[in-house]
Design a protein around this motif. Structure first.
Motif, short mmCIF file in Angstrom:
data_model
loop_
_atom_site.label_atom_id
_atom_site.label_comp_id
_atom_site.label_asym_id
_atom_site.label_seq_id
_atom_site.Cartn_x
_atom_site.Cartn_y
_atom_site.Cartn_z
N VAL A 148 10.81 -20.97 2.82
CA VAL A 148 11.79 -21.84 3.48
C VAL A 148 11.30 -22.34 4.84
O VAL A 148 11.95 -23.18 5.46
CB VAL A 148 13.16 -21.13 3.66
N LEU A 149 10.15 -21.84 5.30
CA LEU A 149 9.59 -22.35 6.55
C LEU A 149 8.79 -23.61 6.25
O LEU A 149 7.91 -23.61 5.39
CB LEU A 149 8.68 -21.32 7.21
N ASP A 150 9.08 -24.68 6.96
CA ASP A 150 8.38 -25.95 6.76
C ASP A 150 7.22 -26.13 7.72
O ASP A 150 6.16 -26.62 7.33
CB ASP A 150 9.36 -27.11 6.91
N THR A 151 7.43 -25.73 8.98
CA THR A 151 6.42 -25.99 10.01
C THR A 151 6.34 -24.83 10.98
O THR A 151 7.36 -24.26 11.38
CB THR A 151 6.74 -27.30 10.76
N LEU A 152 5.11 -24.49 11.37
CA LEU A 152 4.87 -23.45 12.36
C LEU A 152 4.09 -24.05 13.52
O LEU A 152 3.01 -24.62 13.33
CB LEU A 152 4.07 -22.30 11.73
N GLY B 280 -7.58 -21.85 29.35
CA GLY B 280 -6.87 -22.95 28.71
C GLY B 280 -6.11 -22.49 27.47
O GLY B 280 -6.00 -21.28 27.18
N GLN B 281 -5.59 -23.44 26.71
CA GLN B 281 -4.85 -23.11 25.50
C GLN B 281 -4.86 -24.27 24.53
O GLN B 281 -5.14 -25.42 24.88
CB GLN B 281 -3.41 -22.70 25.84
N LEU B 282 -4.56 -23.92 23.27
CA LEU B 282 -4.46 -24.88 22.19
C LEU B 282 -3.02 -24.93 21.71
O LEU B 282 -2.35 -23.90 21.61
CB LEU B 282 -5.37 -24.48 21.03
N PHE B 283 -2.55 -26.13 21.40
CA PHE B 283 -1.23 -26.33 20.81
C PHE B 283 -1.43 -26.86 19.40
O PHE B 283 -1.92 -27.98 19.22
CB PHE B 283 -0.39 -27.33 21.62
N ALA B 284 -1.08 -26.06 18.41
CA ALA B 284 -1.32 -26.44 17.02
C ALA B 284 -0.01 -26.52 16.25
O ALA B 284 0.93 -25.77 16.51
CB ALA B 284 -2.25 -25.44 16.35
N ARG B 285 0.03 -27.44 15.31
CA ARG B 285 1.14 -27.53 14.36
C ARG B 285 0.57 -27.35 12.95
O ARG B 285 -0.40 -28.01 12.58
CB ARG B 285 1.84 -28.89 14.46
N PHE B 286 1.20 -26.45 12.19
CA PHE B 286 0.80 -26.22 10.81
C PHE B 286 1.99 -26.50 9.90
O PHE B 286 3.09 -25.97 10.12
CB PHE B 286 0.36 -24.76 10.61
N ASP B 287 1.79 -27.30 8.88
CA ASP B 287 2.82 -27.61 7.90
C ASP B 287 2.55 -26.84 6.62
O ASP B 287 1.40 -26.72 6.19
CB ASP B 287 2.86 -29.11 7.59
N ARG B 288 3.61 -26.33 6.00
CA ARG B 288 3.46 -25.61 4.75
C ARG B 288 3.04 -26.58 3.66
O ARG B 288 3.58 -27.68 3.55
CB ARG B 288 4.78 -24.92 4.36
N ARG B 289 2.07 -26.17 2.88
CA ARG B 289 1.60 -27.03 1.80
C ARG B 289 2.68 -27.17 0.75
O ARG B 289 3.34 -26.20 0.38
CB ARG B 289 0.33 -26.44 1.17
N SER C 175 4.76 -27.53 -2.67
CA SER C 175 4.64 -26.94 -4.00
C SER C 175 5.89 -27.29 -4.78
O SER C 175 6.93 -27.65 -4.22
CB SER C 175 4.50 -25.42 -3.93
N ALA C 176 5.81 -27.20 -6.08
CA ALA C 176 6.97 -27.51 -6.92
C ALA C 176 8.13 -26.57 -6.63
O ALA C 176 9.29 -26.97 -6.58
CB ALA C 176 6.58 -27.42 -8.40
N GLU C 177 7.80 -25.28 -6.35
CA GLU C 177 8.85 -24.31 -6.06
C GLU C 177 9.56 -24.66 -4.76
O GLU C 177 10.79 -24.63 -4.68
CB GLU C 177 8.23 -22.92 -5.96
N ALA C 178 8.76 -25.02 -3.73
CA ALA C 178 9.37 -25.35 -2.45
C ALA C 178 10.22 -26.60 -2.55
O ALA C 178 11.29 -26.70 -1.94
CB ALA C 178 8.26 -25.55 -1.39
#
Length: 288
Positions: free
Chosen positions: A222-226, A271-280, A282-285
């Motif tokens: 149920v998580l879409d983006t991290l 320093g630091q990095l700002f990243a966005r990850f989207d869930r791949r 799938s048919a189930e999602a």
């Protein structure tokens, strides 16, 4: 504050303020809520370490005002904040990291104004996941105009505690416990929670709970983006929390890098990095 966008191409300079106000946080069809979360971590994966009193806290060498700004921006986008009852017990004991966002601070007054221009309520509502109902409800939440929804497994409801919280203005919602035999006894079915929120018209849910809640969101798809802020510092330590806590996932959860920004200097330190990850996808999602 200037950042360098590393991905997607082309590489270019951009500003930190407003970075997350325009990033897409919606499904193409708006049938179900969009669920996202955010963490700040050291390069060696520490999101919380144990202090001298045995309590978990975000390392001071990792937390910083620039990440805090983006944390507030993500909250400004939300219809509701997802959190555990533990936070309110910590708040009552004076151990909570901070008040729930968007913070009542002049530095974030632009975000409160932004919500008004978007036709949003003054503050995001609060969704609490609990297995005890044993926590005090801060009066400030309702004074800020927030609705407070508390989800708990029906089998764990105490009528006395339910009535106390209802008298304070919260709505206590009993759900079936998770059917998965491998789950923790009495653990809420997070899919039911998200579905119920969608039925009430919520479209953006921001999880500000910890690594165990992230585990549940990932395990059930149920998580879409991290969003992850990674401070480029190594801190070590034997007793700590990592980004994800809980049993091994039955299957790895695939994520795709959607964006990456670099801040070279953070107040004279690493320093630091700002990243966005989207869930791949799938048919189930897609059919959840």
């Amino acid at each position: 504050m200037t950042l360098l966008r590393l991905y997607p191409a082309p590489t270019q300079a951009c500003t930190l303020e407003g970075l997350y106000l325009d990033t897409p946080l919606d499904h193409a069809p708006h049938a179900i809520p969009f669920v996202y979360s955010n963490f700040v971590t050291s390069l060696d994966g520490r999101v919380a370490v144990e202090d001298a009193a045995g309590h978990d806290e975000v390392p001071t060498s990792v937390a910083n005002r620039h990440d805090w700004r983006l944390y507030q921006e993500l909250a400004a986008r939300a219809d509701a904040l997802l959190i555990g009852g533990r936070y309110f017990r910590q708040l009552a004991e004076g151990r909570a990291q901070a008040a729930l966002p968007v913070a009542d601070d002049p530095a974030f007054s632009d975000l409160l104004a932004w919500r008004r221009t978007q036709g949003l309520r003054p503050q995001s509502d609060v969704v609490v996941l609990s297995n005890t109902l044993d926590f005090p409800l801060p009066e400030t939440l309702l004074e800020q105009g927030r609705r407070v929804l508390i989800f708990i497994a029906r089998s764990l409801i105490s009528a006395e505690r339910r009535d106390r919280l209802a008298a304070q203005g919260a709505e206590v919602i009993g759900l079936d416990a998770e059917p998965d035999a491998a789950s923790i006894t009495g653990e809420l079915d997070i899919c039911q929670v998200v579905r119920r929120l969608g039925e009430r018209g919520y479209r953006r849910i921001y999880s500000v709970a910890g690594p165990y809640s992230l585990h549940s969101l990932l395990r059930h798809g149920v998580l879409d983006t991290l969003f992850v802020t990674q401070r480029l510092t190594m801190i070590g330590g034997e007793r700590y929390q990592s980004l994800l806590e809980g049993p091994a996932l039955a299957a790895p959860v695939g994520l795709s890098l959607a964006s990456l920004y670099y801040q070279q200097d953070v107040d004279g330190g690493a320093g630091q990095l700002f990243a966005r990850f989207d869930r791949r996808a799938s048919a189930e999602a897609a059919g959840r």
